[in-house]
Design a protein around this motif. Structure first.
Motif, PDB file in Angstrom:
ATOM      1  N   VAL A 350     -11.467  -2.628 -52.570  1.00  8.44           N
ATOM      2  CA  VAL A 350     -12.895  -2.983 -51.824  1.00  8.44           C
ATOM      3  C   VAL A 350     -13.707  -4.231 -52.331  1.00  8.44           C
ATOM      4  N   ARG A 351     -13.948  -4.237 -53.371  1.00 11.05           N
ATOM      5  CA  ARG A 351     -14.744  -4.565 -53.629  1.00 11.05           C
ATOM      6  C   ARG A 351     -14.610  -6.142 -54.025  1.00 11.05           C
ATOM      7  N   ASP A 352     -13.616  -6.807 -53.964  1.00 13.76           N
ATOM      8  CA  ASP A 352     -13.119  -7.932 -53.683  1.00 13.76           C
ATOM      9  C   ASP A 352     -13.204  -8.530 -51.991  1.00 13.76           C
ATOM     10  N   TRP A 353     -12.487  -7.649 -51.155  1.00 15.77           N
ATOM     11  CA  TRP A 353     -12.888  -7.809 -49.735  1.00 15.77           C
ATOM     12  C   TRP A 353     -14.069  -8.279 -49.396  1.00 15.77           C
ATOM     13  N   VAL A 354     -14.993  -6.676 -50.027  1.00 13.12           N
ATOM     14  CA  VAL A 354     -16.212  -6.768 -49.296  1.00 13.12           C
ATOM     15  C   VAL A 354     -16.654  -8.078 -49.536  1.00 13.12           C
ATOM     16  N   ALA A 355     -15.926  -9.343 -51.450  1.00 14.02           N
ATOM     17  CA  ALA A 355     -16.991  -9.570 -51.234  1.00 14.02           C
ATOM     18  C   ALA A 355     -16.036 -11.587 -50.533  1.00 14.02           C
ATOM     19  N   GLY A 356     -15.557 -11.107 -50.434  1.00 21.15           N
ATOM     20  CA  GLY A 356     -14.566 -12.427 -50.128  1.00 21.15           C
ATOM     21  C   GLY A 356     -14.739 -12.835 -48.529  1.00 21.15           C
ATOM     22  N   PRO A 357     -14.176 -14.152 -48.015  1.00 23.95           N
ATOM     23  CA  PRO A 357     -14.493 -14.655 -46.464  1.00 23.95           C
ATOM     24  C   PRO A 357     -13.888 -13.892 -45.779  1.00 23.95           C
ATOM     25  N   GLY A 358     -13.111 -12.683 -45.670  1.00 23.27           N
ATOM     26  CA  GLY A 358     -12.242 -12.017 -44.235  1.00 23.27           C
ATOM     27  C   GLY A 358     -13.232 -11.291 -43.692  1.00 23.27           C
TER      28      GLY A 358
END
Length: 394
Positions: A350-358
């Protein structure tokens, strides 16, 4: 073995997109499908293991499909389709009052205007008793809140501080059936808690502000003891009615917690409302969904109300007993053990997704569909700032 998760949706796009993205990254063996509405044979075998419902509280065709797949096929549904008629303030007030929770004194008053029903005039003339609205108000004591018995998006809610305001609110109610409830004047905190399965997030709520500012990021606005009481009340009502995805509003005055609204068939999980708390909601919804599917959790159609009503003792003893009943229903211990073993990587996903472009693309797209063009830049930066805070603190 693959599991199919159904999303029964209305107009929402933001959180379903987030849920689908996190589910893809979180685990193998799961597919997510947005459910379409079409004729169904009552003997059809459903393909879904779990359905997250956000539509059937007002759209009856999918509601009956949910009842069929839960009753006949043991498909797990968030929330129980069998208690939608209780998805209104009135029944929930009655249940918690009987259990000794501090719901403000409340009176149900008859309709102001005649119903559009050919039998109403005869029934009213023969059986409706005249009543003194002012006398009822005086017995409760001003200030009061007049609001529809079934609630919904603050529709028809009025603060009443005088006889003139009382009659104006009642006259405006028309064919809405209204509660007249003692207001908690001078309360110290307004809390809204969002519960998803065995987890609850208690948030400081500011209903007088615009929607994007109503949930304040404040981790210490309640004492630990009061915060736990709010969690217990939230889980209690959900376990009692078999709701898994619900929000609860309470007013806190001193050390007393007064629930005022805790029957929300479609709780707010919009990105532009929850902002900072949005990742928690999506992560928890993913965890609870996977837990229900992989452990073969089955719907409970019976409510076991007597088990709750049999609880005795002082207020603290009752709260402890209700918390145990709720934890037993939600299998809280088993759920946390399952998540620790099966989904230890989900926080990082979840952290990686929130920090990412998506996620940023979703945020920008949601803002563009929610606010007028002149406010796009302002709100994109506003929500980016809140999500940066979430990433820093998580």
């Amino acid at each position: 073995m693959r599991h199919l998760i159904g999303l029964l949706l209305g107009t929402e796009e933001d959180w379903p997109t987030a849920f689908e993205a996190i589910m893809r990254e979180a685990t193998d063996g799961f597919d997510v499908e947005r459910v379409t509405i079409e004729p169904f044979n009552l003997r059809d075998k459903p393909r879904h293991d779990v359905v997250i419902d956000r539509l059937a509280y007002w759209y009856y065709h999918p509601r009956e499909w949910l009842k069929k797949i839960a009753m006949m096929d043991d498909v797990y549904v968030l929330n129980s389709p069998f208690t939608f008629q209780a998805m209104e303030k009135h029944t929930a007030y009655c249940a918690l009052m009987r259990m000794g929770i501090k719901v403000p004194d409340t009176v149900l008053v008859p309709y102001k205007n005649p119903l559009d029903n050919a039998r109403y005039a005869y029934t009213s003339a023969r059986y409706n008793r005249s009543f003194d609205l002012d006398e009822i108000a005086e017995s409760l004591g001003y200030p009061l809140v007049m609001k529809p018995y079934d609630g919904g998006a603050w529709r028809g809610v009025s603060i009443v501080r005088s006889p003139a305001e009382l009659h104006a609110a009642y006259d405006a109610s028309g064919e809405m059936l209204m509660h007249l409830q003692k207001a908690i004047d001078g309360y110290d905190a307004f809390a809204r808690s969002l519960s998803i399965g065995a987890e609850t997030m208690v948030m400081k709520f500011q209903p007088e502000l615009p929607m994007h500012s109503r949930y304040a990021v404040d981790h210490n606005f309640l004492s630990p003891e009061v915060g736990e009481e709010v969690v217990t009340i939230s889980r209690l009502v959900n376990a009692f009615f078999r709701w898994e995805f619900n929000s609860c509003e309470v007013l806190v005055k001193g050390s007393d917690v007064h629930p005022i609204d805790y029957a929300n068939a479609c709780p707010d999980v919009a990105l532009t409302s929850l902002h900072y708390y949005f990742p928690w909601a999506m992560k928890t919804l993913v965890k609870w969904t996977i837990f229900c599917a992989e452990t073969g959790r089955r719907p409970r159609i019976d409510l076991d109300t007597r088990e709750y009503f049999a609880v005795e003792g002082d207020y603290a003893d009752r709260l402890a007993a209700y918390r145990k009943l709720a934890d037993d229903y939600f299998e809280t211990e088993r759920y946390h053990e399952f998540c620790a073993r099966r989904l230890p990587h989900l926080d990082q996903v979840v952290r990686d997704w929130v920090a990412g472009p998506g996620f940023d693309d979703l945020l920008v797209d949601t803002v563009r569909h929610t606010y007028p063009p002149a406010e796009h830049e302002r709100f994109v930066e506003h929500f980016r700032g809140l999500m940066t805070l979430w990433l820093k603190e998580n």
